[in-house]
Design an enzyme around this catalytic site. Sequence first.
Site: not given
Ligand SMILES: Nc1ncnc2c1ncn2[C@@H]1O[C@H](COP(=O)(O)OS(=O)(=O)O)[C@@H](OP(=O)(O)O)[C@H]1O
Ligand SMILES: [Mg+2]
Ligand SMILES: [Mg+2]
Ligand SMILES: [Mg+2]
Length: 353
Positions: A46, A69, A134, A136-137, A139, A294
């Site tokens: 990231d 991010e 982002d 790495i989305d 993560t 996101d």
């Molecule tokens: N509580 C809550 N509700 C909604 N979203 C949240 C929450 N907590 C975190 N995040 C954010 O979710 C991002 C990842 O979303 P995803 O759709 O990939 O979720 S998942 O990994 O498939 O479950 C993730 O992005 P990354 O941190 O870049 O991975 C977060 O920004």
């Molecule tokens: Mg993300």
């Molecule tokens: Mg993150």
């Molecule tokens: Mg990310």
Amino acid sequence: MSSYAKELEIAQLAVQRAAILTKRVFHEKAKGTVSKDDKSPVTIGDFGAQALIIAALKHNFPEDEIVAEEEAAQLREDANLRSTIWDLVKGTSLSDADAEAVLGGPIKSEDDMLTFIDYGNSKGGAKGRIWAIDPIDGTKGFLRGGQYAVCLALMVDGDVKVGVLGCPNLPIDDAAPLTGGMESGQTDEGRGCLFSGVLDEGATSRPLTTGGLASSQKISMKAITDIAAASFCESVEAGHSSHGDQAEIAKKLGITNPSVRMDSQAKYASIARGAGDIYLRLPVKATYQEKIWDHAAGDLIVREAGGAVTDIHGKRLDFSIGRTLANNKGVVAAPTGAHAQVLAVVQEVLGIK
Ligand SMILES: Nc1ncnc2c1ncn2[C@@H]1O[C@H](COP(=O)(O)OS(=O)(=O)O)[C@@H](OP(=O)(O)O)[C@H]1O
Ligand SMILES: [Mg+2]
Ligand SMILES: [Mg+2]
Ligand SMILES: [Mg+2]
């Protein structure tokens, strides 16, 4: 000629270069994971990807603001972590010398790398040119060996104009069946897509390369004739969206296909190319504010591919009020012709109409 031709080219090459770094980390056992203040994970991938993308943006568009991010605070306190990331960053370049030169070439020092990472601290807003990153989305998906995306979007006066998603683990073939993960033991062969959208100019996909840009094709959502036959995607993590509500909505729509659980904005990309039909992200906690990085690129790519994206109240996602989507709750993305029907059931199940 596209109105944002230069921005699009830089964004695509910057994402492509950053994905070289994330792929290296993806295949390594040690991903240098640390916990952030909110307990969510961040890896050397990231941080490194964010540094590389911002360096390319600052080289080409020095005046633009950036909402990203990650921040460098933890790296400033941890020399080991910092030097591991620096080794990765300085060893990552596009194999096409012209393309690498367009991005400004390598970052010059470890200190510059930290400075670039922290340029991502803009508050966002409704005025001027602001990039959302982002690095790495998904993560958690990245750590699990699943889908993840390298995400970049340009907003002008609060409106998304350009969106790019690098999805290293999605099949190259736009017609490949929708699956959530990267089945164990699989290699990069046949995988890696770069999706792009420009406002009012459509959406495309192309293979992700390690050099210059490959040729692209237009993508579009599938028109749904029978909603009961639709497939829908949702987050893997139950903490990020409400699996229970989503299952109830699917059932009420008559959908019998099991949901496809997939991490990251690869969900937006997958429905945009017609591999899936609907993406539902219903809030788990009333207080959580979705982050603009996101959604910015995915929202534009889906709309340009013939989809409609709103929140659970039927409002367009509003990227103009800062780093979060404070004016929105949840996401409902579907082909334009089916969106109203899906939204009506979302509201019925959530009891908001
Ligand atoms: N509580 C809550 N509700 C909604 N979203 C949240 C929450 N907590 C975190 N995040 C954010 O979710 C991002 C990842 O979303 P995803 O759709 O990939 O979720 S998942 O990994 O498939 O479950 C993730 O992005 P990354 O941190 O870049 O991975 C977060 O920004
Ligand atoms: Mg993300
Ligand atoms: Mg993150
Ligand atoms: Mg990310």
